[in-house]
Enzyme design. Sequence first.
Site, PDB file in Angstrom:
ATOM      1  N   GLY A  81       0.777  -1.228   0.000  1.00  0.00           N
ATOM      2  CA  GLY A  81       0.000   0.000   0.000  1.00  0.00           C
ATOM      3  C   GLY A  81       0.806   1.273   0.000  1.00  0.00           C
ATOM      4  O   GLY A  81       1.984   1.300  -0.344  1.00  0.00           O
ATOM      5  N   SER A  82       0.150   2.313   0.456  1.00  0.00           N
ATOM      6  CA  SER A  82       0.644   3.677   0.388  1.00  0.00           C
ATOM      7  C   SER A  82       1.854   3.931   1.280  1.00  0.00           C
ATOM      8  O   SER A  82       1.991   3.360   2.355  1.00  0.00           O
ATOM      9  CB  SER A  82      -0.485   4.627   0.809  1.00  0.00           C
ATOM     10  OG  SER A  82      -0.005   5.934   0.986  1.00  0.00           O
TER      11      SER A  82
END
Length: 129
Positions: free
Chosen positions: A59-60
Amino acid sequence: MKGRIISPGKCEGVAIVSKEPIGFYGGVDLKTGLIIEKNHPLEGKCIKNKILVFPCGKGSTVGSYVIYGLKKNNVAPLGIINEETETIVATGVILAGIPCIDKIDISKIKDNNEILLDANEGIVEILKN
C-alpha cells in the site's frame, strides 16, 4: 533463525502472525492498534505489545507514518518480523524505533509463540510454542 537487521533493538513478546501482507494506511487503526482491513486474516485483532509477523507490507507510503503514529499513541507492536521488509515498513520502524528483522522464514512462527526478537544481532528465537 538469523535474519537481516532493519531497525535495531531487542524485545520479547507473543507473536501475532499473518500469512498475508499488511497495509498500515487504511489497514490498521492508528488510535487502537486494531487491524481494520476488511477480510484480512487479522481483522479485528490488536497488534499492541505483540511481535507482529507478516510476509511484507503493501500500500501507500503513508503507511510509514501510520507505524510512527502507532508508536506515538502507545499501540504499536513491540517488534516486527518479515520475510521481506519493503521501504514502507522499513521507514516506519526506523522512524518509530521499533525493532525489525527480515529474511526470516515466517512459516516457522505460529500465533501465540513467545518470541525473542534481537534486532541488534539479527536473531529471532522461538522461546515457547
